[in-house]
Design an enzyme around this catalytic site. Structure first.
Site, PDB file in Angstrom:
ATOM      1  CB  CYS A  51      67.278  57.754 -12.466  1.00 33.35           C
ATOM      2  SG  CYS A  51      65.912  58.252 -13.135  1.00 33.35           S
ATOM      3  CD  GLN A  52      69.576  59.632  -5.047  1.00 37.21           C
ATOM      4  OE1 GLN A  52      69.004  60.553  -5.446  1.00 37.21           O
ATOM      5  NE2 GLN A  52      70.013  59.674  -3.917  1.00 37.21           N
TER       6      GLN A  52
END
Length: 137
Positions: A51-52
């Site tokens: 996930c960013q």
């Protein structure tokens, strides 16, 4: 309510909005209603990889059903995980593992996320399924 019925309800809710800015606002609103993971569970082991944004996901087995809680430092990502939790909350591992999750494409979520957020969505689903697999019979 079954997973499919929950998914249909989500599709119906999102179809009330015509443009994606309104859908993003609704997603943010859903994230504000998320059952937040306990602070002591915000550990590196519970961070979703891929996930960013930072997303913590906790799961516990409550009499054969998986109960989820989460948090994120990004409002859209928090909305995304809240949608997934809504679908998977208090389901058996078998229900989670067999879910098709057609609602994601039906509401246009995957197509309207940046590539990094779309990767994060996949990572969230994979982590929920990994928890389910660990408790499957």
């Amino acid at each position: 309510m079954t997973i499919e019925e929950t998914e249909k309800k989500i599709v119906d809710e999102f179809s009330a909005f015509e443009d994606w800015m309104d859908k993003y606002e609704y997603l943010i609103e859903l994230g504000s209603e998320l059952e937040i993971i306990a602070p002591e569970l915000k550990t590196p082991e519970r961070l979703i990889k891929g996930c960013q944004s930072r997303v913590w996901l906790g799961a516990e087995n409550r009499n054969g059903a998986i109960h989820l809680s989460a948090d994120s430092d990004a409002i859209i990502t928090k909305g995304i995980i809240s949608l997934l939790i809504r679908v998977f909350q208090d389901r058996t591992p078998e229900e989670i593992l067999s879910a098709k999750l057609d609602f994601i494409d039906q509401i246009g979520l995957r197509q309207n996320l940046s590539p990094t957020r779309a990767n994060g969505l996949v990572s969230m689903i994979e982590q929920i399924r990994a928890y389910a697999l660990s408790w499957a019979k």
